[in-house]
Scaffold this active site. Structure first.
Site, PDB file in Angstrom:
ATOM      1  N   ILE A 127     -13.723   7.192  82.849  1.00  0.00           N
ATOM      2  CA  ILE A 127     -14.706   8.029  83.532  1.00  0.00           C
ATOM      3  C   ILE A 127     -15.142   9.175  82.617  1.00  0.00           C
ATOM      4  CG2 ILE A 127     -15.059   9.558  85.525  1.00  0.00           C
ATOM      5  CD1 ILE A 127     -14.935   6.533  86.219  1.00  0.00           C
TER       6      ILE A 127
ATOM      7  N   SER B 264     -14.343   8.226  95.167  1.00  0.00           N
ATOM      8  CA  SER B 264     -14.079   7.061  94.312  1.00  0.00           C
ATOM      9  C   SER B 264     -15.281   6.132  94.207  1.00  0.00           C
ATOM     10  CB  SER B 264     -12.902   6.285  94.871  1.00  0.00           C
ATOM     11  OG  SER B 264     -13.331   5.529  95.987  1.00  0.00           O
ATOM     12  N   CYS B 265     -15.174   5.190  93.297  1.00  0.00           N
ATOM     13  CA  CYS B 265     -16.234   4.200  93.091  1.00  0.00           C
ATOM     14  C   CYS B 265     -16.523   3.426  94.361  1.00  0.00           C
ATOM     15  CB  CYS B 265     -15.844   3.242  91.977  1.00  0.00           C
ATOM     16  SG  CYS B 265     -14.147   2.636  92.078  1.00  0.00           S
TER      17      CYS B 265
ATOM     18  N   ARG C   1     -11.452  -5.160  92.077  1.00  0.00           N
ATOM     19  CA  ARG C   1     -11.039  -5.646  90.750  1.00  0.00           C
ATOM     20  C   ARG C   1      -9.609  -5.166  90.510  1.00  0.00           C
ATOM     21  NH1 ARG C   1      -9.550  -1.224  89.898  1.00  0.00           N
ATOM     22  NH2 ARG C   1     -10.464   0.494  88.707  1.00  0.00           N
TER      23      ARG C   1
ATOM     24  N   HIS D  21     -16.056  -4.428  91.726  1.00  0.00           N
ATOM     25  CA  HIS D  21     -15.604  -4.617  93.101  1.00  0.00           C
ATOM     26  C   HIS D  21     -16.720  -5.327  93.867  1.00  0.00           C
ATOM     27  CE1 HIS D  21     -12.455  -1.593  92.533  1.00  0.00           C
ATOM     28  NE2 HIS D  21     -13.334  -0.647  92.289  1.00  0.00           N
TER      29      HIS D  21
ATOM     30  N   GLN E 215     -17.311  -0.415  89.026  1.00  0.00           N
ATOM     31  CA  GLN E 215     -16.337   0.671  89.251  1.00  0.00           C
ATOM     32  C   GLN E 215     -16.335   1.705  88.133  1.00  0.00           C
ATOM     33  OE1 GLN E 215     -15.417  -2.423  88.283  1.00  0.00           O
ATOM     34  NE2 GLN E 215     -13.999  -2.176  86.583  1.00  0.00           N
TER      35      GLN E 215
HETATM   36  N1  LIG Z   1     -11.858   3.537  86.354  1.00  0.00           N
HETATM   37  C1  LIG Z   1     -12.374   3.483  87.530  1.00  0.00           C
HETATM   38  O1  LIG Z   1     -12.672   2.393  88.003  1.00  0.00           O
HETATM   39  C2  LIG Z   1     -12.598   4.724  88.332  1.00  0.00           C
HETATM   40  C3  LIG Z   1     -13.692   4.784  89.175  1.00  0.00           C
HETATM   41  C4  LIG Z   1     -13.933   5.939  89.922  1.00  0.00           C
HETATM   42  C5  LIG Z   1     -13.044   6.990  89.846  1.00  0.00           C
HETATM   43  N2  LIG Z   1     -11.957   6.894  89.032  1.00  0.00           N
HETATM   44  C6  LIG Z   1     -11.049   8.035  89.009  1.00  0.00           C
HETATM   45  O2  LIG Z   1     -11.336   8.776  87.848  1.00  0.00           O
HETATM   46  C7  LIG Z   1     -10.151   9.379  87.364  1.00  0.00           C
HETATM   47  C8  LIG Z   1      -9.934   8.952  85.939  1.00  0.00           C
HETATM   48  O3  LIG Z   1      -9.766   7.538  85.918  1.00  0.00           O
HETATM   49  P1  LIG Z   1     -10.032   6.684  84.599  1.00  0.00           P
HETATM   50  O4  LIG Z   1     -10.213   5.284  85.056  1.00  0.00           O
HETATM   51  O5  LIG Z   1     -11.059   7.312  83.755  1.00  0.00           O
HETATM   52  O6  LIG Z   1      -8.607   6.801  83.903  1.00  0.00           O
HETATM   53  P2  LIG Z   1      -8.266   6.511  82.378  1.00  0.00           P
HETATM   54  O7  LIG Z   1      -6.835   6.208  82.352  1.00  0.00           O
HETATM   55  O8  LIG Z   1      -9.243   5.547  81.801  1.00  0.00           O
HETATM   56  O9  LIG Z   1      -8.546   7.909  81.690  1.00  0.00           O
HETATM   57  C9  LIG Z   1      -7.778   9.033  81.930  1.00  0.00           C
HETATM   58  C10 LIG Z   1      -7.770   9.851  80.678  1.00  0.00           C
HETATM   59  O10 LIG Z   1      -7.063  11.042  80.932  1.00  0.00           O
HETATM   60  C11 LIG Z   1      -6.164  11.285  79.866  1.00  0.00           C
HETATM   61  N3  LIG Z   1      -5.063  12.092  80.369  1.00  0.00           N
HETATM   62  C12 LIG Z   1      -3.864  11.704  80.849  1.00  0.00           C
HETATM   63  N4  LIG Z   1      -3.139  12.778  81.221  1.00  0.00           N
HETATM   64  C13 LIG Z   1      -3.889  13.855  80.960  1.00  0.00           C
HETATM   65  C14 LIG Z   1      -3.697  15.248  81.107  1.00  0.00           C
HETATM   66  N5  LIG Z   1      -2.564  15.734  81.624  1.00  0.00           N
HETATM   67  N6  LIG Z   1      -4.687  16.085  80.726  1.00  0.00           N
HETATM   68  C15 LIG Z   1      -5.830  15.611  80.237  1.00  0.00           C
HETATM   69  N7  LIG Z   1      -6.077  14.291  80.055  1.00  0.00           N
HETATM   70  C16 LIG Z   1      -5.115  13.437  80.423  1.00  0.00           C
HETATM   71  C17 LIG Z   1      -5.762   9.918  79.403  1.00  0.00           C
HETATM   72  O11 LIG Z   1      -5.312   9.951  78.072  1.00  0.00           O
HETATM   73  C18 LIG Z   1      -7.080   9.170  79.530  1.00  0.00           C
HETATM   74  O12 LIG Z   1      -7.844   9.327  78.376  1.00  0.00           O
HETATM   75  C19 LIG Z   1      -9.059   8.978  88.332  1.00  0.00           C
HETATM   76  O13 LIG Z   1      -8.955   9.944  89.347  1.00  0.00           O
HETATM   77  C20 LIG Z   1      -9.599   7.708  88.923  1.00  0.00           C
HETATM   78  O14 LIG Z   1      -9.049   7.394  90.165  1.00  0.00           O
HETATM   79  C21 LIG Z   1     -11.738   5.794  88.252  1.00  0.00           C
END
Ligand SMILES: NC(=O)c1ccc[n+]([C@@H]2O[C@H](COP(=O)([O-])OP(=O)(O)OC[C@H]3O[C@@H](n4cnc5c(N)ncnc54)[C@H](O)[C@@H]3O)[C@@H](O)[C@H]2O)c1
Ligand SMILES: NC(=O)c1ccc[n+]([C@@H]2O[C@H](COP(=O)([O-])OP(=O)(O)OC[C@H]3O[C@@H](n4cnc5c(N)ncnc54)[C@H](O)[C@@H]3O)[C@@H](O)[C@H]2O)c1
Ligand SMILES: NC(=O)c1ccc[n+]([C@@H]2O[C@H](COP(=O)([O-])OP(=O)(O)OC[C@H]3O[C@@H](n4cnc5c(N)ncnc54)[C@H](O)[C@@H]3O)[C@@H](O)[C@H]2O)c1
Ligand SMILES: NC(=O)c1ccc[n+]([C@@H]2O[C@H](COP(=O)([O-])OP(=O)(O)OC[C@H]3O[C@@H](n4cnc5c(N)ncnc54)[C@H](O)[C@@H]3O)[C@@H](O)[C@H]2O)c1
Lengths: 339, 339, 339, 339
Positions: free
Chosen positions: C12, C139-140, C168, C222, C302
């Protein structure tokens, strides 16, 4: 001893053969194959008499050293009934042959409802099919829907059914079919044809059932999300009714049965032949009633749930047992079902 | 009757238990579980005495109404041998307990070679492990490699082995692990650790075996592509030697056994409990010898190929049978293997 | 120019950064990373200033030769707003830091609704979030549901929503997570938490929305099967309203867009960066109205549908544009959305 | 400006069209389609002139409101060259038409080597194909093998090549093809046909290359495990030579590029159109030399690695640039390749 010929020894056919062989009141007259593959070899090793479904292919079996008794035409007249387990669409074409040879026949769910006299589910239409000649045992999905609706209908009146089918992409041994990665709305039109298929068994649901279906990259089981508006019921009523309904079991995600994969593991651990779970598995945790609407999720082992139905269908069509519950019990006991 | 305690009743443990129960010269003293899940319930239904692997968890089983005999410490002293089937890494930690209680123990392939006295494959090291106290039955992949190399080594001298392992991503009931879509070089360094693991069983291959491995999105079987330079042999020699080697079968793609999925279908049709194929399956069509180099492809049912090895390992460590081929034959017969 | 700090540069975060960079009224102050991996390297190559999210890890970046400006504490005070894109659960912990540094912050859908002042969807709650300090972009899945419900709600009154989410299993680059083969009811209890999540954005749906969810072995998108009872509408009305609603497109299975995979192919062919489809895709063929109930199926990318929402959320919280439709239009135009 | 007609606008065809459009010395005369699907619509939106590949289907496009210029026969005579990108086997049939219309043509890797004058890989056979009329650009796998063997051959002499191909089951948008769960030896005979296909480009490898191939449930990339016996070399030499060879990059698992999925994520983050990675990706950690044998693993983006080869092939066949390295450089620069 009623003589049953199985035409088409694939996923469904080989299971029907084994299930017939387990019954005390029927026997396998023979099975037909189109190709001399490992399934043909194993059929002979099991002691089934093998016949070429396509006469001109008989020599192919001989070349491979697979013992073959003749062609389907050498045996069909001896049969009391044929269970046609050929691929979807072929069964309908075979009807002409069955009629010509004046042999009763069961078609499977890959055929359309219109070609047969009636559509079979042991709980719903055993009596209607009694003594009939050409009957279709409905598909794995429709069978699963019919069973759970029977349980619900036993304790309340159904007002409207909404069901979403998350379907397996291919059977486990079929490596040709996808999807590998993707979700396929199948059909992309709503509602899907599964509702009318249920109506072919349960006419009173006409206009009251709305289904939709997607196909996903898995081979193990289908899954249904079911929502049934009723005139009034409770979670306990539904659980109790499921408890009493044959061929439905409840499973607990909390005890580790938290995916279709875990349910298959359970069937493997039970020692089920080919890991078949002929029973529909309803997740206990999923059962809920809100505003008189029943919600639940169930898993369907597509390869095997229709097998006991085929056995009961034989008994009904050949007027062997007149009480459906008695036939169900005989079948279940012979096959070792949980209930 | 030798008393066998199985510590860790998961994929491997439950199979070892069933295999022990099938033998005439040994019995299941008990099995341990950490969680009161459906596997625990089925273990009790099968008649195995259940013990809590982690003492403080005993009440959890009672809460769930699962009959539990006590904790591992209530039974360990009665055991002639423990087969440790805990997850990789845990077995090593358990060694201390086994030594303290002066009970012999078998570890599985998830443990490192260095913690045990020797490494077991029935064909290669039965004699070396005879009477020893702490032995590791090597992993599913290493077992598969050892078997085929035994067959090749029986008719020629091995000059160099190159093997590529295409590994299943997770066991069928494990829905937590991926990959869903992708190929993972695992390890990304070459050669992989699988070569040295084979050397732990076959020291004479030191410096002569080079392996690499990738993980792919499948749950059914591993697959090996094997290339063995020899001092000289022929395809017929190799086929004949495979024919004579226990626990390897040949399968024919042309007869429909053209994927790991079809091989599992074959095991299902054979009526194998949990569809286990304890035998390695070599594709007949794949066997070839070019310039004295043997080429072939084989499929490994990861959940079950090591099970008969565990049985033979018990016999070797407890000095129950002094001829490896006799033990292999006893095991195979009791388990109903094809050969 | 509003200064935006992106904390957590993963799936994200990297998209939010790129989307911010495309806007005329905001700029990327910096991005934070925890590991010196290829994403960190590419961030620097793109020109983003990189900061260590975890201060003691800063040297790791230097060792790898990746230019790093400092730690998050060196930059946080300069930010007008932080978009927290850390993994679910971490964002909540970070709130303390944001409050301490008196910087506004957006959390993502992996956090719970209770930790923030309100929950954002551009169509539904732009005004409510206006000028607020701590807001969650839902969320997505919730975003996808909110959009389609907005379209429906624009032409009729919603009586009851039933939605089934076929999710997914993992994002495309995550090879650790499964399932490989199986369907997972997640959660196995009904209704699922997705309904209340929608209610966090659309309070008037309280008690009127029932969701259920399963996870399947795919990485692309999804899929939602949606059934909405209304006080009265027609298929044409719904299609027209979808037409007018931003960030929803219709796709035609008949024109080849017959799976989530084909929709992704479409996004690839459009030349979308990372094949992002920020728009929800509704299957034209699936839209149907029976007895005033709207049926349809939609696909949700997503990884990207929430990205334009984050941009609008920034504008709302920083009171940059007071008309939601104007912000949506600005965002869409800058990002090149279809509508 | 050389005029290029693309016959068959599918996975390969649409990429060839875009790549041609990016070059300064050639232009897209038109593209042909068989079906009025979303790809046809997008082709027109991109500005490509669309022709019906099958004349009688022209009205179908008009019915759908997709602008169509005519049929292939209305345009073929204007073409300086046709790039045939029809499905495997069709290209060969089309050859007659190309010869009749006296237009040069490139076939793709789905065709057999015997139907053309020679087989193209920019590094190996640019000069041999110079000025020729009917040339085949070899398959994605063969292209990948040719590139890495060129790098190795540049610094040492190749004694023997062993390569194992772990192939993707289907392209990402193809949801019809499997396997969903299983590994398919394809072909089950060893060695596979991929070796001879390499020899069609590099005749000096005749008798020196042994390949085998399996198909697995993934859509993203193929993967090759490569073992090359040489007369002598070192890891550093190989790395340096790879560094100098166009269209091969090295990736580091340790930096997070630890699967084919991660490599695709990298291509997405690079902003590549359709996430195409025209370069072969070799895992840095995998490169090793033991006893003068080079070991390495590489990933092949099947949809795109042959695209720049098609461009160079056009230049060679039309004698547009006589130095292969100059053509490669022109193509790479125009397409924005890393090297
Ligand atoms: N991927 C999806 O499908 C999706 C969709 C909508 C919302 N989200 C939400 O978005 C958020 C991020 O999800 P994502 O899929 O991008 O996760 P991700 O794992 O791809 O990315 C998270 C990033 O945060 C970093 N990170 C970990 N701990 C950290 C910290 N303490 N401080 C700063 N950075 C840190 C990680 O290294 C990583 O680069 C979550 O809340 C998730 O639920 C995800
Ligand atoms: N597999 C399932 O999940 C499932 C579940 C319920 C119902 N069904 C239905 O059962 C029927 C059989 O399906 P299946 O999955 O067993 O198919 P299958 O492909 O596994 O088996 C069909 C068998 O019929 C043979 N056959 C083909 N043409 C024949 C012919 N002309 N005459 C005789 N035999 C012929 C094939 O060789 C094969 O052995 C279909 O109608 C199907 O829709 C299948
Ligand atoms: N599954 C395979 O494919 C396979 C093949 C060959 C060898 N092995 C090896 O066999 C061993 C067991 O693997 P598995 O696949 O059966 O794992 P598993 O996870 O299926 O089973 C392990 C069992 O051990 C239990 N357990 C966990 N901690 C324990 C403890 N402290 N004490 C006692 N029990 C504990 C778990 O509850 C579980 O029931 C590992 O070393 C593994 O590497 C596995
Ligand atoms: N996809 C890959 O991974 C890949 C990689 C390298 C080479 N190739 C080769 O490239 C060729 C094309 O493969 P693809 O993957 O692009 O296939 P594809 O199926 O994606 O595209 C083929 C296109 O040709 C069209 N077509 C069908 N019949 C036609 C005809 N008679 N005349 C004109 N057009 C017709 C189809 O409609 C489709 O648009 C094949 O030879 C294939 O083996 C494919």
């Amino acid at each position: 001893m009623v003589k049953v010929l199985i035409n088409g020894y694939g996923s469904i056919g080989k299971r029907v053969a084994d299930a017939v062989a387990m019954q005390k009141d029927m026997e396998v007259l023979g099975v037909t194959k189109t190709k001399p593959d490992f399934e043909a070899r194993l059929a002979v090793e099991k002691g089934y008499k093998l016949y070429a479904a396509i006469p001109e292919r008989k020599p192919l079996f001989e070349e491979k050293g697979i013992e073959i008794e003749g062609t389907i035409f050498d045996v069909i007249e001896e049969a009391d009934i044929v269970v046609d387990c050929t691929p979807g669409g072929v069964g309908k074409d075979n009807l002409k042959m069955y009629k010509e040879y004046k042999v009763k026949a069961i078609l499977q769910g890959g055929e359309k409802a219109q070609y047969v006299e009636d559509n079979f589910n042991a709980l719903w239409s055993y009596d209607r099919c009694y003594g009939k000649d050409y009957i279709r045992v409905v598909s794995c999905n429709t069978t699963g829907l019919c069973r759970i609706l029977y349980a619900i209908n036993s304790v309340t009146d159904i007002v409207k059914v909404r069901a979403v089918l998350v379907r397996r992409g291919a059977d486990p041994n079929d490596v040709k079919k996808g999807p590998i990665n993707g979700i396929v709305p199948n059909p992309p039109t709503l509602p899907s044809h599964h509702g009318p298929d249920v109506v072919s068994v349960i006419p009173e649901l006409e206009g009251k059932i709305f289904t939709s279906a997607v196909v996903v990259p898995t081979t193990l089981m289908h899954m249904h999300i079911i929502m049934v508006e009723t005139t009034g019921t409770t979670r306990d009523n539904i659980i109790e009714s499921i408890e009493k309904t044959p061929r439905i079991i409840t499973v607990s995600a909390e005890e580790g049965l938290n995916s279709t994969a875990a349910i298959i593991e359970f069937a493997r651990d039970l020692g089920r032949m080919r890991y078949d779970l002929n029973e529909i598995a309803v997740w206990e945790e999923s059962i809920n009633v809100v505003d008189n609407e029943v919600f639940l999720m169930q898993a369907i082992h597509q390869e095997s749930d229709v097998i006991p139905e085929n056995i009961d269908c034989i008994r009904s069509m050949l007027e062997m047992v007149d009480d459906k519950m008695k036939s169900i019990e005989m079948t279940n006991k012979a096959m070792g079902l949980l209930k």
